[in-house]
Design an enzyme around this catalytic site. Structure first.
Site, short mmCIF file in Angstrom:
data_model
loop_
_atom_site.label_atom_id
_atom_site.label_comp_id
_atom_site.label_asym_id
_atom_site.label_seq_id
_atom_site.Cartn_x
_atom_site.Cartn_y
_atom_site.Cartn_z
N GLU A 17 -35.85 28.67 47.88
CA GLU A 17 -35.81 29.28 49.22
C GLU A 17 -34.37 29.63 49.59
O GLU A 17 -34.10 30.68 50.17
CB GLU A 17 -36.39 28.31 50.26
N THR A 77 -36.53 37.14 56.34
CA THR A 77 -36.52 35.81 56.96
C THR A 77 -35.14 35.51 57.55
O THR A 77 -35.04 34.97 58.65
CB THR A 77 -36.89 34.73 55.91
N1 HSE Z 1 -40.14 28.32 58.89
C1 HSE Z 1 -39.55 29.50 58.34
C2 HSE Z 1 -39.23 30.46 59.47
C3 HSE Z 1 -40.52 30.10 57.38
O1 HSE Z 1 -40.07 30.64 60.35
O2 HSE Z 1 -38.14 31.05 59.46
C4 HSE Z 1 -39.99 31.24 56.64
O3 HSE Z 1 -40.92 31.59 55.66
#
Ligand code: HSE
Length: 311
Positions: free
Chosen positions: A130, A182
């Site tokens: 990630e 993201t």
């Molecule tokens: N929890 C993370 C976000 C997930 O919402 O940024 C990203 O896939």
């Protein structure tokens, strides 16, 4: 000599589950990637990507490669891995594309190495994937992918993972064909929240977890509310408010942004409602002339799954 080889199915995941930013996740049955991992003896990681997403093949920059580098650095042996990834979960979809690669790689590698790591250790390795993909060691997607079902990350440091039993619900997903990075969807969030919002949010997270565990769909429905990320992130998703309103109108329990978006998901008690929600989603995005994919699927309790093994 033929090398040990394994093929795994790496499912999509819905991070956050609306109110649980960075702490809740849910594994779903569709879509999924397919990954082949072969054990080699050259100490190297070789990545072959068969889709057209132009993902980096430098292991340090690749969501599947980076966790394997971490695994190998602790083993001190001459072994290596050859990875072939067939991606169906589009990067930037909000369906845990990088998480699927990372989770698939660590589960497959662990199996080839003789199941030497715990699931929590695999999550820790997968978080490197990630970080390679979006710059943050997020654990919600990879945890849901490795454990399957619904998962709660009570704490990231130290890692404390709680699998949450859940009823058999149906999941409808729409993926409008725009990309939301993201990293950007995280940048736009406020770094501080109002106490009144925090109180609402932790009430909802606790309510959602209790609702899943008690099989109380009314409580699940009331708890699917996000007063922190959704008001800011939903602006990046055309048609979001209408999708939500129209799906609620056909009787879904609730839903919201999947991970950091742009996919939107809804939970339903039965397949007929899930399909009615899919129709609403399609109508809205057809009206907006925005290409999209939809899925009517279920919660995937298995997570990453071995589908073929040789030698
Ligand atoms: N929890 C993370 C976000 C997930 O919402 O940024 C990203 O896939």
């Amino acid at each position: 000599m033929q090398n040990k080889k394994i093929t795994v199915r790496c499912p999509a995941t819905v991070a956050n589950l609306v109110c649980g930013f960075d702490v809740l996740g849910m594994c779903i049955s569709d879509p999924f990637d397919i990954m082949e991992l072969e054990l080699t003896d050259d100490g190297k990681i070789f990545i072959q990507e068969t889709s057209c997403y132009c993902l980096p093949t430098d292991p340090a920059l690749n969501a599947a490669g980076a966790p394997l580098l971490e695994i190998l650095s602790g083993l001190n042996t001459g072994i290596g891995f050859k990875i072939k990834i067939t991606k169906n979960i589009k990067p930037g979809s909000g369906l845990g594309s990088s998480g699927a690669s990372a989770a698939g790689a660590v589960v497959a590698a662990d199996h080839l190495l003789g199941n030497i790591f715990s699931k929590a250790e695999l999550v820790r390795f997968a978080m490197a994937g990630e970080e390679a993909a979006c710059g943050a060691r997020i654990s919600d997607n990879v945890t849901a992918g490795i454990f399957g079902g619904v998962t709660l990350i009570r704490s990231n440091t130290p890692l404390d993972i709680v699998p949450i039993p859940s009823p058999e619900l149906f999941v409808t997903v729409v993926h409008p064909q725009i990309e939301v990075k993201t990293s950007y969807a995280r940048e736009i969030l406020k770094k501080e929240v109002l106490l009144t919002d925090a109180v609402k949010q932790w009430g909802n997270v606790a309510g959602l977890v209790a609702g899943f565990m008690k099989n109380d769909t009314g409580l699940i429905s009331r708890s699917l509310e996000d007063v922190i990320a959704e008001p800011l992130r939903s602006k990046l998703i055309p048609g979001f408010d209408e999708v939500k309103a129209r799906c609620m109108g056909v009787g879904v329990l609730g839903g919201g942004i999947s991970g950091s978006g742009p996919s939107v998901f809804m939970l339903s008690k039965d397949e007929a409602t899930a399909k009615a929600a899919e129709e609403e989603m399609k109508n809205i995005y057809n009206k907006l002339s925005l290409p999209h994919y939809t899925y009517v699927t279920t919660i995937n309790h298995k997570g990453v799954e071995i589908i073929k093994e040789s030698i």
